[in-house]
Structure formats: structure tokens, C-alpha cells
Design a protein around this motif. Structure first.
Motif, PDB file in Angstrom:
ATOM      1  N   LEU A  87      -6.012  48.102  -3.135  1.00  0.00           N
ATOM      2  CA  LEU A  87      -5.865  47.901  -1.695  1.00  0.00           C
ATOM      3  C   LEU A  87      -5.299  46.517  -1.411  1.00  0.00           C
ATOM      4  N   GLY A  88      -4.472  46.413  -0.365  1.00  0.00           N
ATOM      5  CA  GLY A  88      -3.913  45.135   0.020  1.00  0.00           C
ATOM      6  C   GLY A  88      -4.937  44.237   0.673  1.00  0.00           C
ATOM      7  N   PHE A  89      -4.505  43.031   1.015  1.00  0.00           N
ATOM      8  CA  PHE A  89      -5.416  42.041   1.613  1.00  0.00           C
ATOM      9  C   PHE A  89      -6.072  42.577   2.877  1.00  0.00           C
ATOM     10  N   SER A  90      -5.281  43.206   3.728  1.00  0.00           N
ATOM     11  CA  SER A  90      -5.806  43.793   4.957  1.00  0.00           C
ATOM     12  C   SER A  90      -5.066  45.091   5.218  1.00  0.00           C
ATOM     13  N   GLY A  91      -5.581  45.874   6.151  1.00  0.00           N
ATOM     14  CA  GLY A  91      -4.974  47.167   6.402  1.00  0.00           C
ATOM     15  C   GLY A  91      -5.357  48.177   5.327  1.00  0.00           C
ATOM     16  N   THR A  92      -4.821  49.361   5.432  1.00  0.00           N
ATOM     17  CA  THR A  92      -5.208  50.441   4.508  1.00  0.00           C
ATOM     18  C   THR A  92      -4.166  50.717   3.438  1.00  0.00           C
ATOM     19  N   THR A  94      -2.151  50.759   0.081  1.00  0.00           N
ATOM     20  CA  THR A  94      -2.395  50.538  -1.345  1.00  0.00           C
ATOM     21  C   THR A  94      -1.140  49.932  -1.957  1.00  0.00           C
ATOM     22  N   VAL A  95      -1.276  48.793  -2.631  1.00  0.00           N
ATOM     23  CA  VAL A  95      -0.106  48.075  -3.129  1.00  0.00           C
ATOM     24  C   VAL A  95       0.107  48.250  -4.630  1.00  0.00           C
ATOM     25  N   THR A  96      -0.906  48.760  -5.330  1.00  0.00           N
ATOM     26  CA  THR A  96      -0.768  49.003  -6.766  1.00  0.00           C
ATOM     27  C   THR A  96      -1.844  49.986  -7.205  1.00  0.00           C
ATOM     28  N   ARG A  97      -1.712  50.495  -8.419  1.00  0.00           N
ATOM     29  CA  ARG A  97      -2.700  51.438  -8.931  1.00  0.00           C
ATOM     30  C   ARG A  97      -4.001  50.703  -9.263  1.00  0.00           C
ATOM     31  N   PRO A  98      -5.160  51.371  -9.097  1.00  0.00           N
ATOM     32  CA  PRO A  98      -6.437  50.735  -9.431  1.00  0.00           C
ATOM     33  C   PRO A  98      -6.472  50.263 -10.878  1.00  0.00           C
ATOM     34  N   GLY A  99      -7.035  49.063 -11.065  1.00  0.00           N
ATOM     35  CA  GLY A  99      -7.230  48.531 -12.402  1.00  0.00           C
ATOM     36  C   GLY A  99      -6.016  47.910 -13.042  1.00  0.00           C
ATOM     37  N   THR A 100      -4.928  47.701 -12.270  1.00  0.00           N
ATOM     38  CA  THR A 100      -3.709  47.151 -12.861  1.00  0.00           C
ATOM     39  C   THR A 100      -3.400  45.728 -12.421  1.00  0.00           C
ATOM     40  N   ARG A 101      -4.009  45.289 -11.327  1.00  0.00           N
ATOM     41  CA  ARG A 101      -3.749  43.939 -10.829  1.00  0.00           C
ATOM     42  C   ARG A 101      -4.929  43.509  -9.956  1.00  0.00           C
ATOM     43  N   ARG A 102      -5.182  42.204  -9.906  1.00  0.00           N
ATOM     44  CA  ARG A 102      -6.243  41.666  -9.072  1.00  0.00           C
ATOM     45  C   ARG A 102      -5.641  41.360  -7.692  1.00  0.00           C
ATOM     46  N   VAL A 103      -5.881  42.253  -6.742  1.00  0.00           N
ATOM     47  CA  VAL A 103      -5.350  42.077  -5.394  1.00  0.00           C
ATOM     48  C   VAL A 103      -6.519  41.760  -4.468  1.00  0.00           C
ATOM     49  N   TYR A 104      -6.627  40.502  -4.080  1.00  0.00           N
ATOM     50  CA  TYR A 104      -7.725  40.055  -3.228  1.00  0.00           C
ATOM     51  C   TYR A 104      -7.675  40.810  -1.909  1.00  0.00           C
ATOM     52  N   SER A 105      -8.794  41.457  -1.538  1.00  0.00           N
ATOM     53  CA  SER A 105      -8.741  42.403  -0.435  1.00  0.00           C
ATOM     54  C   SER A 105      -9.970  42.338   0.459  1.00  0.00           C
ATOM     55  N   ASN A 106      -9.757  41.918   1.715  1.00  0.00           N
ATOM     56  CA  ASN A 106     -10.823  42.056   2.698  1.00  0.00           C
ATOM     57  C   ASN A 106     -11.131  43.530   2.947  1.00  0.00           C
ATOM     58  N   THR A 107     -10.083  44.342   2.974  1.00  0.00           N
ATOM     59  CA  THR A 107     -10.277  45.771   3.205  1.00  0.00           C
ATOM     60  C   THR A 107     -11.184  46.383   2.155  1.00  0.00           C
ATOM     61  N   LEU A 187      -6.544  40.905 -15.792  1.00  0.00           N
ATOM     62  CA  LEU A 187      -5.725  41.194 -14.617  1.00  0.00           C
ATOM     63  C   LEU A 187      -5.207  39.908 -13.977  1.00  0.00           C
ATOM     64  N   ALA A 188      -3.921  39.885 -13.718  1.00  0.00           N
ATOM     65  CA  ALA A 188      -3.315  38.773 -12.985  1.00  0.00           C
ATOM     66  C   ALA A 188      -3.404  39.045 -11.494  1.00  0.00           C
ATOM     67  N   GLY A 189      -3.269  37.990 -10.710  1.00  0.00           N
ATOM     68  CA  GLY A 189      -3.278  38.155  -9.263  1.00  0.00           C
ATOM     69  C   GLY A 189      -3.247  36.810  -8.569  1.00  0.00           C
ATOM     70  N   VAL A 190      -3.189  36.858  -7.255  1.00  0.00           N
ATOM     71  CA  VAL A 190      -3.127  35.644  -6.446  1.00  0.00           C
ATOM     72  C   VAL A 190      -4.538  35.192  -6.083  1.00  0.00           C
ATOM     73  N   LEU A 191      -4.849  33.944  -6.397  1.00  0.00           N
ATOM     74  CA  LEU A 191      -6.063  33.311  -5.912  1.00  0.00           C
ATOM     75  C   LEU A 191      -5.709  32.672  -4.574  1.00  0.00           C
ATOM     76  N   PRO A 192      -6.286  33.158  -3.466  1.00  0.00           N
ATOM     77  CA  PRO A 192      -5.898  32.616  -2.155  1.00  0.00           C
ATOM     78  C   PRO A 192      -5.951  31.096  -2.108  1.00  0.00           C
ATOM     79  N   GLY A 193      -4.876  30.521  -1.585  1.00  0.00           N
ATOM     80  CA  GLY A 193      -4.796  29.075  -1.456  1.00  0.00           C
ATOM     81  C   GLY A 193      -4.277  28.359  -2.683  1.00  0.00           C
ATOM     82  N   PHE A 194      -4.168  29.082  -3.820  1.00  0.00           N
ATOM     83  CA  PHE A 194      -3.788  28.424  -5.065  1.00  0.00           C
ATOM     84  C   PHE A 194      -2.653  29.130  -5.806  1.00  0.00           C
ATOM     85  N   GLY A 195      -2.301  30.324  -5.413  1.00  0.00           N
ATOM     86  CA  GLY A 195      -1.185  31.003  -6.034  1.00  0.00           C
ATOM     87  C   GLY A 195      -1.584  31.949  -7.154  1.00  0.00           C
ATOM     88  N   VAL A 196      -0.568  32.417  -7.877  1.00  0.00           N
ATOM     89  CA  VAL A 196      -0.779  33.403  -8.942  1.00  0.00           C
ATOM     90  C   VAL A 196      -1.543  32.775 -10.101  1.00  0.00           C
TER      91      VAL A 196
END
Length: 291
Positions: A87-92, A94-107, A187-196
Motif C-alpha cells: 500500500l502507498g503512503f496514503s490513499g488505497t 497499491t504501489v508494489t506486490r506485498p513483501g517486495t519493498r518497504r513502503v511506509y504507509s499510513n493507510t 527490503l529496501a524503501g524510503v525512510l521518511p525524512g531521510f531518503g532511500v
């Protein structure tokens, strides 16, 4: 604790910080604090720690399981807790398949709240109050809105929760160990405020410091340090190598000031705790409520 003197020079109107330690007997004490203990602050994303704790208690109570489907197809409760559902940061979306990337998500955290509500038949805010706030005596804490960022609390209450993380009573040891260890490693991903960050380690609701650099904790914090920071200018870390925690609340949003100030404070706290251990002394205050 002299390390906390620097908080007075931060470019914030109000700040409250405390450092806690756990001794060999398991007793948790406040080593030092600055600022008002009873002033209410918005926790922002530090709320995610409290929300995750409620979900993990729900797992132990049998309301749901870590492997239960939740969120996008192929995602589970564990994926949502670990920001690995896709799931993406907000909204519904889906930006990638589960278990493939660390996508920080409030949703993802919001979906967790809804999942626990359906499984338990109890509104998430009520469940959080009954499972976490009530047992710990966090009488000044309240969820208003999203479980991802909607909790308001005081330093007094956050100290009690930090004490729980240093000496858990509400979760069984295996559950707590799983929550504070890397989930879905690599899993790689963006740490908010600090980048990938690659990897961008996360547990079940708890960010794991790992080898991330720069980071909002200090360079002297151990790789096993876990916690979270919030956009409202808040953070809570627990360093298991030190048996110590640091809780920070401010009323200025996260920005370059925090990128500079927080790691410096954390490094100085780590140094002070190491010096105190070597000296075998240090003024300690009991935590306000029994842990």
C-alpha cells in the motif's frame, strides 16, 4: 543528566524529554528529564507504536493472527505492521506486490485498525484504550482520528510506555521479540525524512535502526535500537544493548533542526549512560507508575 541540558537550546517553543534505564533486576527508572511532564503533545507517527502494540495484543488474545489476510491481495497482518503490504503512503493505491519493498504507509496502519475492529467487534480507539492505555495507566493519552498519527499524549504517559518496552508486561516474550526484530529482511524503501535505505529494516510496527546512516537516532545507538519518530517533532527509541530508552516530545514539526539535534542528543545520552555504568552511579527517579 547533563546531556539533556542541550534541549533548552533547541529552536522549539516547548519540549519535554526523558531518559529511562532498566537495571539487572528489571526495575525501570527515569535517569533524567527536562520539560513539563503533563503537557499534551501530538505524537504523530509515534502513534504507530501504540497502535501496533494494540494489534499485537489482539494477536495474543486470538482476535486475529499475524498470517491472516489483510490489505491488498497476498498481504497479511504482518505485512501491514511491517510496511510491506504494498500500500502507498496514503490513499488505497497499491504501489508494489506485498513483501517486495518497504513502503511506509499510513493507510496500512489504518487498515490494521479496521481489521482489528472487524475481528474483535470493538472500535479501534476503544480497543487501544482497553488494551494499552488502561493497563499501563496512561490516563492522559487519547486517540483522535487515524491510528497512524492521531494519538495525543504527555511525557509522563510516554515514559510509562517506554518502561513497558524496556520491561514488557502486556506482551509475551516471543511476540515482543518478533515485533522488535526485522520482519521480511532485505527490503529496501524510503525512510521518511531521510531518503532511500537499503535495507530499510522494520519490525512489526517498530522501525529497526540497523545500519541506516544518517538516522534520527545517534550513530552510537546499537543496530538493534527500535522505535519511531513523528512529524510533529516527537520520537521514542529503545536501545536493547543499553537497556535504555529516550522519549522526546516537541511542538515543532520535524525538519532540518531535528536532523541536526536528535542524533546529537542521542549520542550524548548513550555516552552519558556508558559513563554512568562505568562509574557505577547516577541519580535515578522511579517511574511514576509501577512497571
Amino acid at each position: 543528566m547533563d546531556a539533556l541540558v542541550q534541549v533548552d537550546s533547541w529552536p522549539v517553543e516547548n519540549a519535554a524529554v526523558a531518559v529511562l534505564v532498566r537495571d539487572a533486576s528489571g526495575r525501570v527508572t527515569v535517569r533524567g528529564s527536562v520539560g513539563a511532564m503533563d503537557r499534551s503533545f501530538r505524537l504523530a507517527s509515534v502513534s504507530k507504536l501504540l497502535a501496533a502494540y494494540a494489534v499485537l495484543i489482539g494477536v495474543e488474545e486470538g482476535a486475529l493472527g499475524l498470517g491472516d489476510p489483510a490489505g491488498p491481495p497476498g498481504s497479511t497482518v504482518a505485512h501491514l505492521l511491517a510496511h510491506a503490504s504494498g500500500l502507498g503512503f496514503s490513499g488505497t493505491r497499491t504501489v508494489t506486490r506485498p513483501g517486495t519493498r518497504r513502503v511506509y504507509s499510513n493507510t496500512g496502519i489504518e487498515v490494521l485498525g479496521e481489521t482489528l475492529e472487524r475481528a474483535s467487534g470493538i472500535a479501534f480507539g476503544e480497543y487501544l484504550a482497553e488494551a494499552v492505555f488502561g493497563p499501563l495507566g496512561m490516563t492522559a493519552s487519547e486517540l483522535r482520528g487515524s491510528p497512524a498519527y492521531g494519538v495525543s499524549s504527555t511525557l509522563s504517559d510516554l515514559v510509562v510506555f517506554a518502561g513497558e518496552l524496556l520491561a514488557p508486561r502486556l506482551l509475551a516474550p516471543p511476540t515482543f521479540a518478533a515485533a522488535t526484530s526485522v520482519a521480511f529482511p532485505g527490503l529496501a524503501g524510503v525512510l521518511p525524512g531521510f531518503g532511500v535505505r537499503d535495507p530499510n529494516d522494520w519490525g512489526l510496527g517498530f522501525e529497526i535502526r540497523g545500519g541506516k546512516q544518517p538516522h534520527w537516532t545517534g550513530g552510537a545507538n546499537s543496530s538493534g535500537t527500535f522505535g519511531h519518530f513523528g512529524r510533529s517533532g516527537t520520537f521514542l527509541w529503545v536501545d536493547p544493548a543499553l537497556n535504555a530508552a529516550c522519549a522526546c516530545l516537541t511542538d515543532r514539526e520535524f525538519g532540518s533542526w531535528a536532523v541536526d539535534a536528535w542524533p546529537t542528543l542521542s549520542d550524548d545520552v548513550v555516552a552519558a549512560l556508558g559513563a554512568g555504568a562505568a562509574a557505577g552511579a547516577g541519580a535515578e527517579e522511579p517511574v511514576a507508575r509501577p512497571l
